[in-house]
Design an enzyme around this catalytic site. Structure first.
Site, PDB file in Angstrom:
ATOM      1  N   ASP A   1      39.824  22.921 -22.070  1.00  0.00           N
ATOM      2  CA  ASP A   1      38.707  21.988 -22.160  1.00  0.00           C
ATOM      3  C   ASP A   1      39.064  20.838 -23.085  1.00  0.00           C
ATOM      4  O   ASP A   1      39.761  21.010 -24.076  1.00  0.00           O
ATOM      5  CB  ASP A   1      37.446  22.694 -22.667  1.00  0.00           C
ATOM      6  CG  ASP A   1      37.585  23.222 -24.093  1.00  0.00           C
ATOM      7  OD1 ASP A   1      37.110  22.552 -25.035  1.00  0.00           O
ATOM      8  OD2 ASP A   1      38.176  24.309 -24.271  1.00  0.00           O
ATOM      9  N   SER A   2      38.596  19.641 -22.712  1.00  0.00           N
ATOM     10  CA  SER A   2      38.752  18.441 -23.530  1.00  0.00           C
ATOM     11  C   SER A   2      40.233  18.184 -23.827  1.00  0.00           C
ATOM     12  O   SER A   2      41.020  18.029 -22.896  1.00  0.00           O
ATOM     13  CB  SER A   2      37.913  18.582 -24.798  1.00  0.00           C
ATOM     14  OG  SER A   2      37.777  17.349 -25.462  1.00  0.00           O
ATOM     15  N   ALA A   3      40.638  18.146 -25.086  1.00  0.00           N
ATOM     16  CA  ALA A   3      42.061  17.979 -25.389  1.00  0.00           C
ATOM     17  C   ALA A   3      42.881  19.079 -24.738  1.00  0.00           C
ATOM     18  O   ALA A   3      43.989  18.839 -24.233  1.00  0.00           O
ATOM     19  CB  ALA A   3      42.277  17.983 -26.898  1.00  0.00           C
TER      20      ALA A   3
ATOM     21  N   PHE B   1      38.365  21.339 -17.877  1.00  0.00           N
ATOM     22  CA  PHE B   1      36.966  21.051 -18.171  1.00  0.00           C
ATOM     23  C   PHE B   1      36.899  19.783 -19.027  1.00  0.00           C
ATOM     24  O   PHE B   1      37.378  19.768 -20.164  1.00  0.00           O
ATOM     25  CB  PHE B   1      36.308  22.200 -18.933  1.00  0.00           C
ATOM     26  CG  PHE B   1      36.315  23.523 -18.218  1.00  0.00           C
ATOM     27  CD1 PHE B   1      36.027  23.621 -16.869  1.00  0.00           C
ATOM     28  CD2 PHE B   1      36.601  24.698 -18.903  1.00  0.00           C
ATOM     29  CE1 PHE B   1      36.014  24.844 -16.199  1.00  0.00           C
ATOM     30  CE2 PHE B   1      36.595  25.935 -18.263  1.00  0.00           C
ATOM     31  CZ  PHE B   1      36.295  26.003 -16.906  1.00  0.00           C
TER      32      PHE B   1
ATOM     33  N   HIS C   1      29.818  16.212 -22.241  1.00  0.00           N
ATOM     34  CA  HIS C   1      31.190  16.676 -22.400  1.00  0.00           C
ATOM     35  C   HIS C   1      31.228  18.202 -22.539  1.00  0.00           C
ATOM     36  O   HIS C   1      30.467  18.787 -23.314  1.00  0.00           O
ATOM     37  CB  HIS C   1      31.771  16.015 -23.649  1.00  0.00           C
ATOM     38  CG  HIS C   1      33.219  16.256 -23.884  1.00  0.00           C
ATOM     39  ND1 HIS C   1      34.200  15.815 -23.036  1.00  0.00           N
ATOM     40  CD2 HIS C   1      33.858  16.894 -24.903  1.00  0.00           C
ATOM     41  CE1 HIS C   1      35.375  16.152 -23.518  1.00  0.00           C
ATOM     42  NE2 HIS C   1      35.199  16.822 -24.647  1.00  0.00           N
TER      43      HIS C   1
END
Length: 297
Positions: A143-145, A171, A269
Site C-alpha cells: 500500500d502507498s509507498a 493499494f 488514500h
C-alpha cells in the site's frame, strides 16, 4: 455501496487535529497510533521472522492454509510504518485468501534514503526464491509507498534475471515522484491526507537530493514494463495520487501487460484499511483476494 459511509469517513479524516510541524519521530508515532486503530480480523496467527537480512512478520491463516506466499510491503512515504501498521491490510488478505503473508520491515528514510528500501525488498524476494519458492508461487502486494515498492521490486528482479512473481497488487500506490499527473492539482482539497507541499517534504527526506526522473523512483513515467506479471491497481477518486495509478495502467497496457485499474468513487488514500467504517473497503479486499487466488491457483 453507501454514500453515507463514505461521507462519514471523509468527515472523520477532516476533523483530525490540525496539521502542525512535526519531527520524523513524531510523524512515525502518530502514524503508528492511527493505524493501530484499524480493525484486524480474527483467525490469523503472527510470528517474527527474518528475510533478506531484514526483520519481518509472518501472518498465517489459522487453519487450512493454501500454497503460496504474499510478500507485503507497508506504506508510510518511505519514512514511517512497519509490518504492524499494515497489519489490518495484510491480515485481511491472509484471512480472505488463506495464503501466508510475509510483511517486510524495510529500512526507512531519512536514516536510509533511496534506494535502501528497494534493496531490502529485492533481497527479501531473492530470499524467498533461494528458500525454495517459485516465482509463480509469490504475489507481491503493498500500500502507498509499499505499492510502489512492489513494482520496483519487479523491475530490479527482471534486471537481475530473477523469475517474475505471479502477480502484483497495489493499494493506492505512489508511483511518480515527479508528481506530474493532473490529479496532484485536480484533487486538491478532496484528498484529506496529502498536499503537494507534504509530498515535497517527504520526497526530500526519501530522495536526499537524488533525481526523481528515474524508473525506480517514478515508474509510472519511466519504467519499461515488458514481461511483467498481471497487475491490480486499486485507488480512490479523492486521491492526489490517483494519476499515479492511471498513468501506470496506461504504461502497462502499452507494454502488453495484463492490468486491472480498480477505481472507487469518493474514497481516500488506502481506503481498504477502513473495513469497520465503509463497505467499499471490504469489497475492494474481496476483489484483491480473488485476483490473488486466481493467479496462484
Amino acid at each position: 455501496m453507501s454514500r453515507e459511509q463514505r461521507k462519514m469517513l471523509d468527515d472523520l479524516l477532516r476533523h483530525r487535529e490540525p496539521a502542525k510541524s512535526q519531527s520524523v519521530q513524531e510523524m512515525r508515532a502518530n502514524f503508528a497510533a492511527m493505524m493501530a486503530a484499524m480493525k484486524v480480523p480474527a483467525g490469523v496467527r503472527t510470528a517474527p521472522t527474518n528475510l533478506g537480512n531484514r526483520p519481518g512478520v509472518i501472518v498465517d491463516p489459522a487453519q487450512d492454509a493454501r500454497p503460496g506466499t504474499i510478500l507485503y510491503f507497508h506504506g508510510g512515504s518511505y519514512i514511517m510504518g512497519s509490518p504492524y501498521t499494515a497489519m489490518s491490510l495484510t491480515a485481511n488478505l491472509v484471512s480472505k485468501t488463506r495464503i501466508r503473508s510475509v510483511s517486510l520491515d524495510y529500512r526507512l528514510a531519512p536514516e536510509h534514503p533511496f534506494p535502501a528500501a528497494l534493496k531490502d525488498a529485492l533481497a527479501a524476494y531473492r530470499g524467498l526464491l533461494e528458500g525454495g519458492a517459485q516465482g509463480a508461487s509469490i504475489v507481491l502486494a503493498g500500500d502507498s509507498a509499499g505499492g510502489g515498492i512492489t513494482l520496483t521490486t519487479c523491475l530490479m528482479a527482471r534486471d537481475a534475471d530473477l523469475p517474475m512473481p505471479a502477480a502484483v497488487v497495489m493499494f493506492s500506490p505512489g508511483l511518480d515522484r515527479t508528481h506530474s499527473g493532473a490529479s496532484i492539482d485536480s484533487k486538491k482539497g478532496l484528498d484529506p491526507f496529502f498536499t503537494r507541499e507534504s509530498f515535497t517534504f517527504t520526497d526530500t527526506l526519501y530522495l536526499a537530493g537524488q533525481d526523481p526522473n528515474h524508473e525506480l523512483v517514478s515508474p509510472a513515467r519511466f519504467a519499461d514494463l515488458t514481461g511483467f506479471p498481471p497487475l491490480l491497481l486499486q485507488v480512490g477518486t479523492n486521491e492526489l495520487l490517483l494519476d499515479d495509478s492511471t498513468q501506470l495502467a496506461d504504461r502497462a497496457r502499452a507494454a502488453g501487460v495484463d492490468v486491472i485499474l480498480d477505481v472507487t468513487a469518493d474514497v481516500p488514500h488506502v481506503f481498504q484499511a477502513f473495513t469497520d467504517i465503509i463497505d467499499e473497503a471490504d469489497q475492494a479486499l474481496d476483489r484483491a483476494a480473488l485476483f490473488i487466488t486466481q493467479h496462484l491457483r
